[in-house]
Structure formats: structure tokens, C-alpha cells
Scaffold this motif. Structure first.
Motif, PDB file in Angstrom:
ATOM      1  N   SER B  50       0.950  -1.189  -0.121  1.00 57.75           N
ATOM      2  CA  SER B  50       0.188  -0.101   0.397  1.00 57.75           C
ATOM      3  C   SER B  50       0.774   1.366  -0.012  1.00 57.75           C
ATOM      4  O   SER B  50       0.180   2.054  -0.846  1.00 57.75           O
ATOM      5  CB  SER B  50      -0.433  -0.164   1.180  1.00 57.75           C
ATOM      6  OG  SER B  50      -1.354  -0.878   1.254  1.00 57.75           O
ATOM      7  N   ASP B 171      -5.493  -0.606  -5.220  1.00 63.44           N
ATOM      8  CA  ASP B 171      -5.101  -1.707  -4.193  1.00 63.44           C
ATOM      9  C   ASP B 171      -6.007  -2.297  -3.233  1.00 63.44           C
ATOM     10  O   ASP B 171      -7.290  -1.954  -2.896  1.00 63.44           O
ATOM     11  CB  ASP B 171      -4.911   0.194  -2.210  1.00 63.44           C
ATOM     12  CG  ASP B 171      -3.879  -0.026  -1.366  1.00 63.44           C
ATOM     13  OD1 ASP B 171      -3.644  -2.003  -1.665  1.00 63.44           O
ATOM     14  OD2 ASP B 171      -3.733  -0.244  -0.705  1.00 63.44           O
ATOM     15  N   GLU B 172      -5.888  -3.160  -3.358  1.00 64.29           N
ATOM     16  CA  GLU B 172      -6.314  -5.033  -3.213  1.00 64.29           C
ATOM     17  C   GLU B 172      -7.544  -4.793  -3.841  1.00 64.29           C
ATOM     18  O   GLU B 172      -9.043  -4.898  -2.889  1.00 64.29           O
ATOM     19  CB  GLU B 172      -6.303  -5.117  -1.996  1.00 64.29           C
ATOM     20  CG  GLU B 172      -5.301  -5.502  -1.553  1.00 64.29           C
ATOM     21  CD  GLU B 172      -5.037  -5.897   0.015  1.00 64.29           C
ATOM     22  OE1 GLU B 172      -5.507  -6.961   0.426  1.00 64.29           O
ATOM     23  OE2 GLU B 172      -3.561  -5.817   1.027  1.00 64.29           O
TER      24      GLU B 172
HETATM   25 MG    MG Z   1      -2.411  -2.834   2.467  1.00 62.93          MG
END
Ligand code: MG
Ligand code: ATP
Lengths: 400, 231
Positions: B50, B171-172
Motif C-alpha cells: 500500500s 490497492d487490493e
Molecule cells: Mg495494504
């Protein structure tokens, strides 16, 4: 788009928005209503006051204002009379000769103000005729008929029909003294305006004082609110001066202005409460949207646009509240401009008796509260707006 | 073959001032990303995925090192310049969709284009184009709350690609979706990459999803452990 979002954000929390709007509406209506009453009751007081003696504007010899001397007189009355007659603003006017004299009767003396007036035109400018309590209003000139104040009649023990001797100094330096006949006596009032006055006709007064001049012209206008404008535009010749009632009765005017200022404190308190409520709402609304504001910023909304959105939200709400508020205020104000609020006991103010207060619908009573509401809303939304602009997208999005 | 759009040179990112508790989230990262790549960032939790994505998008500032996009150094930009930089060059897909709740699907997608001052006609064309490519047609006027999570994330992808950014950072993106929906989303992103040449970089924990990436960057303790290019 920012405007669209601001608009929709307002309606996200209907109950909270309604409550905030209600506060704004309440504040606005309260302000507008009390301003309408202030304008109304002060307006009534002013017209009552000026109709006693002053009129809406006066012309003098500019030296007379300080000297009150018989010599500082108006010599060109005929010309002024023509100008006043030809002016469409002027409703009526009345010439006056003013000087002091000593009244003598039943072996007592009493210092009085002697006014030479025009029996026909004076009642058209002031309420003098209504104040007469005993006797009758004279109509003939040059016969030394007088109307006297209640104080004079009391001290000198005079009744209608009695004789009174007046002594003074003529304009030519000679001793003025003559017998006058009491035709009427004014009503007895606490600090009545006529208490120390002796009114006679202009011809008799000019004969008595050996002069052909006058000292004062009182003017009544179509609207009292034009007094200042009229006084600056109406041309009088060199050496003379025309002044609106605000200047002629400076003390009265100042007292009223101070009174009006006193009201500002209570308005400020109302607005402070409203502003606190609005601040609370705006702060809450950005705190619970931190994440969303963070996203907006992350995807490219500038800090300035975010601030603008927050400010717009509260300003839109304020404007909608103002629209509703002014409708309510109009209903209230127009009802009370007709019906008024009557006092259980009449109140006296500077020798005038007022038994009811009426609202008066003025632009002032709408615009001022509107500006106050908008500006204070803007003021309290600036801090939250800056806060919104400074939100860090990362921090904002971390809070889930 | 194709040009480099992102250049990351010697990035370090530490958190905290106290030397004893200092966290080296990223250490000496060098990475370049070429146009049209479809890369996955993988690694255990806390490995710095991240942090790296945030630094690439200008949301976070590296302690040292350079981030260069199309030859521009983003480290020295002001707040407003950064806003415009993200608006014009970066597409975001967040883990939890993060659509704007008061805006309709259509308005969410065209938001960035409105900020860019694109004409209404251009926006309308683009919105129907991207809605088609993410497979949500006919829901333009719904609010995000009226869509399922998978649909919302598709709208988020549509929002990210609508203004045609140089790179889309995610991010994810599948963490909040069930594995089937997640796989479908990645497949869709893959199609966008294949058909339209969109550049993606996303982080993930999911083995199935990382298998779809053409380039796999593995992070561990803030360092690039392994880079693998597949065909
Ligand atoms: Mg993360
Ligand atoms: N704001 C912060 N303050 C302090 N430490 C931080 C901060 N953000 C990240 N870190 C630390 O930096 C390291 C890398 O974190 P990062 O979030 O980049 O990992 P990640 O690979 O995304 O993990 P995950 O897979 O759990 O999302 C971690 O040790 C984390 O504790």
C-alpha cells in the motif's frame, strides 16, 4: 458538479437539515419582525414628535440658531413663500416670529416665549389646534388675541376672556408693551410643549415687536423620510439655512439612535445562537464524511473546490431558509402593521403618549436580517471548509 | 518495446521519528512501469504494498527517492498541482469501492471529466463506452447504494478508466468481494488491458488473482524480493 453535490448533500440528513433550516428561519423571522417593530414604533414616535411643533424641516437665519435674537430674522419671507408653494414635496408650511417677553397679570410676572403665528397655516403643519383645551381658535388678525399655555394660566391665574400685559423690547430698541386678550388655553400635560408659550397672530406680534420680519418657517413634507433629501435640495438665499428635523431636534434624534443601538445587543444574541447551531451542523456533516471527502480529494478534486462545496452547502440552506423566512415574516409583519400590539397602559415618551406599537414593513427589515444570516452562516462555515480542504486522503481513507 | 511511463528511483519510506521504533516501510525501491503492463504487487501483510502504491499516486511522500511520471517529478508539486496530476494521470480503484453516494452511477463516472472541463457530449459518449466495457449497462441513473458490491466495484473501475489516465492503481481491489466476483473483476480488468491497452498495477493477497498478472512484483519487508514476467 460541485454545486450539484452541495445541493444533494443538504438533503442527505433530512431531519438535521430541517432542524438547521428551522433555526435559520426562526432567527430570520425574529430579526425581521423586531426590526419591523422598531421601524414602525420609531416611525410613529418621530411623526408624533415632529407634528407637535417642529415639522419636518425648518428655515432660519443661520445666526438665529445660536443667538435667538430678534435681529437675526428672515427678511425675504415673500420669496420663500413662493418657492415653498411651487414645490411639490411641500404639503404645508407656517411662518413664525419668535421672541421672549414678560407676562404680567394680577400683579404677578412670568417669563414667556412669545410666538407670532399664522392662525390658518399653523394647524396645517402641527397638531397645535388639537391641543387647545379651553376657549376657541382665533381667526382675526391684528387684534392682540392670544392663546396661552396651561402653566402661564396657572401661575398668573388667567381664564379665557382675561387680559394679559406683555412687556419686551422691540426690534428698533423701543420698549414694547401692550394689552392682549386670552382667547384660549392649552391642555395641561406633563411637560407640555405649550406650557410657557403665548401664541398670537403674526400681525399683532410684528406690531408689538416693531418689525416686519419673521424668524422661522416650519415645513411639512409629503413624506417625513424625505426630510434630509429635501433640505439639501431646497435652495435658500445666502444667510439663511434649511435643516431637517434630525438636525433641528438633534437631542431627540440622538436619543432615538442610541435606543436603536441598544437593540443590536439582543439581535447579536439571537444570531450567535443560530450561528452556533449552524456551526455544529456543518462540522458534524464534514466529520461523518471524512472518508468521502478524502476520496474526492484523492481522485483529483482540488482543496479549493472542496471548501467551496462545504460553503455552498450552508449558503444554499441559508438562502432557502431566507425564502421561507421572508414569507413568514411578511405575513406576521403585515398583520401587525394593521393591528399593532396595544399596551395595557399607554406609555409616554418625551411628552408623547403612545398606546400601541405597529410594525412597519421596510426594505431594511428584510434586507438586514438576510445579510446578517448569510454573513454569519458564511463565517461559521469557513472553518469547517478549511478543515475539509486540508483533509489528507490517506488518513481519511484509513478510517473505515 | 513500449515506453516507460512510471519511473521509481531509490525510494525509501520510513515511519516515525524515534530511531528505536522506526519502521522501514520501503527500502531502496527501484521500479519502472511500461505502458500497457498488467502488474501485480504481492507480498505478506506489512510488506509495503500500500505504501508503494500511495507514493506512486502522490498521496504519500517518500522519505527519499524520486517518482517520475512521463518525465515529471511529482515530489516537488504543490497541493493543487498534485490534485491536477492525480485527476489527469492516475486512475484509482479502492478496496472499498468508495463511490460518491450522492452521485448516480453516470455522475460518478463522469466526475473526473467534469473536473477536467470536458464537454457534456464527450462525457456522455465516454460514460456509455466505459459502462459497456465494464458490463454495467442500463444502470446509469442508479445510486451506488442500489448496486451490489461487485457492481459498485465495476463502476469504480469505470470511474478509474473514464478519463483515460496513464495508469490505474488498485490497492487490493478484490479484498471486499467474494472470490468469484473478484476473479470476474480481475478478468474484466485484464480485458481492458488486452483490448484497450490500459496500464494496471494492483496489489493482492489472492493466489488466483496474482496468477493472472503478466508481471509479478514480490515485496518483503519493504524490499523487492523477486520480479517475474510471464507471457
Ligand atoms: Mg495494504
Ligand atoms: N501511517 C503509518 N504510520 C506508521 N507506520 C505505517 C503507516 N503506514 C504503514 N505503516 C507501516 O509500514 C509498513 C508497510 O505497510 P503497508 O500498509 O504498506 O503494507 P501492506 O503490504 O499494504 O500490508 P497489507 O497487505 O496488510 O495491506 C507496515 O509495517 C506498517 O505498519
Amino acid at each position: 458538479m460541485i454545486l450539484k453535490m452541495a445541493f444533494r448533500n443538504i438533503f442527505r440528513h433530512k431531519r438535521r437539515t430541517a432542524l438547521t433550516a428551522l433555526m435559520m428561519i426562526g432567527g430570520y423571522v425574529l430579526l425581521s419582525f423586531s426590526l419591523a417593530f422598531v421601524d414602525g414604533s420609531y416611525g410613529d414616535m418621530i411623526s408624533l414628535f415632529t407634528s407637535q411643533t417642529t415639522g419636518h424641516a425648518q428655515i432660519h437665519n443661520d445666526k438665529f440658531i445660536n443667538s435667538e435674537s430678534i435681529h437675526d430674522s428672515i427678511k425675504s419671507w415673500d420669496k420663500i413663500k413662493e418657492d415653498l408653494k411651487n414645490n411639490s414635496e411641500v404639503v404645508s408650511f407656517s411662518p413664525r416670529l419668535k421672541n421672549g417677553a414678560l407676562a404680567f397679570s394680577h400683579k404677578k410676572t412670568f417669563a414667556v416665549e412669545m410666538w407670532g403665528i399664522d392662525w390658518a397655516s399653523e394647524p396645517k403643519v402641527t397638531t397645535i389646534k388639537q391641543r387647545l383645551a379651553l376657549g376657541s381658535w382665533p381667526s382675526t388678525n391684528g387684534e392682540n388675541q392670544v392663546l396661552i399655555g396651561s402653566k402661564i394660566s396657572e401661575v398668573l391665574g388667567l381664564k379665557v376672556g382675561d387680559e394679559i400685559v406683555l412687556i419686551s423690547q422691540g426690534a428698533d430698541g423701543s420698549i414694547a408693551n401692550d394689552i392682549f386678550f386670552v382667547k384660549g388655553i392649552f391642555e395641561k400635560e406633563e411637560q407640555g410643549v405649550d406650557d410657557y408659550r403665548v401664541y398670537t397672530d403674526l400681525a399683532s406680534a410684528q406690531m408689538f415687536y416693531s418689525t416686519s420680519h419673521i424668524h422661522e418657517v416650519a415645513i411639512k413634507l409629503a413624506s417625513i423620510y424625505n426630510a434630509k433629501k429635501f433640505s439639501t435640495h431646497f435652495k435658500v438665499e445666502e444667510g439663511l439655512i434649511i435643516r431637517p428635523w434630525q438636525e433641528v431636534e438633534k437631542d431627540f434624534f440622538k436619543a432615538m439612535e442610541i435606543d436603536k443601538k441598544g437593540n443590536t445587543i439582543s439581535y447579536s444574541i439571537i444570531m450567535f445562537v443560530v450561528a452556533l447551531g449552524v456551526l455544529n451542523t456543518v462540522l458534524m456533516s464534514i466529520l461523518e464524511r471524512t472518508k468521502e471527502l478524502g476520496v474526492l480529494k484523492a481522485i483529483g478534486t482540488t482543496p479549493g473546490s472542496l471548501s467551496l462545496m462545504i460553503i455552498l452547502e450552508s449558503q444554499i440552506l441559508a438562502m432557502m431558509s431566507l425564502i421561507i423566512g421572508s414569507i413568514i415574516a411578511t405575513l406576521l409583519n403585515s398583520y401587525f402593521s394593521k393591528h399593532g400590539i396595544s399596551f395595557s397602559e399607554p406609555m409616554t415618551y418625551g411628552g408623547m403618549t403612545i398606546s400601541a406599537m405597529y410594525a412597519r414593513i421596510t426594505l431594511n427589515s428584510y434586507l438586514r436580517p438576510a445579510v446578517i444570516v448569510l454573513v454569519s452562516t458564511l463565517f461559521v462555515s469557513i472553518f469547517p471548509a478549511i478543515r475539509a480542504a486540508r483533509i489528507s486522503p490517506l488518513d481519511a481513507m484509513r478510517e473505515v | 518495446m513500449s515506453e516507460t511511463i512510471f519511473q521509481i528511483e531509490g525510494i525509501n519510506r520510513t515511519f516515525g521519528d524515534d530511531p528505536e521504533t522506526l519502521v522501514h516501510a520501503l527500502a531502496d525501491i527501484n521500479l519502472s512501469i511500461k505502458r500497457g503492463e498488467f502488474s501485480a504487487l504481492v507480498g505478506p501483510s506489512g510488506s509495503g504494498k500500500s505504501t508503494l502504491l500511495n507514493i506512486m499516486s502522490g498521496l504519500d511522500v517518500p522519505t527519499s527517492g524520486e517518482v517520475i511520471l512521463n518525465g515529471k517529478h511529482i515530489n516537488s508539486m504543490t497541493g493543487k498541482e498534485l490534485s491536477h496530476f492525480r485527476r489527469d494521470h492516475i486512475g484509482f480503484i479502492f478496496q472499498s469501492y468508495n463511490l460518491i453516494p450522492v452521485l448516480s452511477v453516470k455522475e460518478n463516472i463522469e466526475y473526473i471529466m467534469v473536473l477536467q472541463g470536458k464537454s457534456e457530449q464527450e462525457r456522455a459518449e465516454r460514460v456509455s463506452e466505459v459502462l459497456k466495457s465494464v458490463g454495467i449497462e442500463g444502470k446509469e441513473n442508479r445510486l451506488p447504494s442500489q448496486l451490489s458490491g461487485g457492481q459498485q466495484q465495476r463502476v469504480a473501475v469505470a470511474r478509474a478508466i473514464a478519463a483515460d489516465p496513464d495508469i490505474i492503481l488498485a490497492d487490493e481491489p478484490t479484498a471486499n468481494l467474494d472470490s468469484k466476483t473478484g476473479a470476474a473483476l480481475i478478468e474484466m480488468m485484464q480485458n481492458l488491458n488486452d483490448d484497450l491497452g490500459k496500464t494496471f498495477i494492483f496489489s493482492t493477497h489472492d493466489q488466483k488473482i496474482m496468477d493472472k498478472a503478466k508481471r509479478l512484483v514480490t515485496l518483503e519487508d519493504g524490499r523487492i524480493q523477486n520480479e517475474e514476467v510471464r507471457s
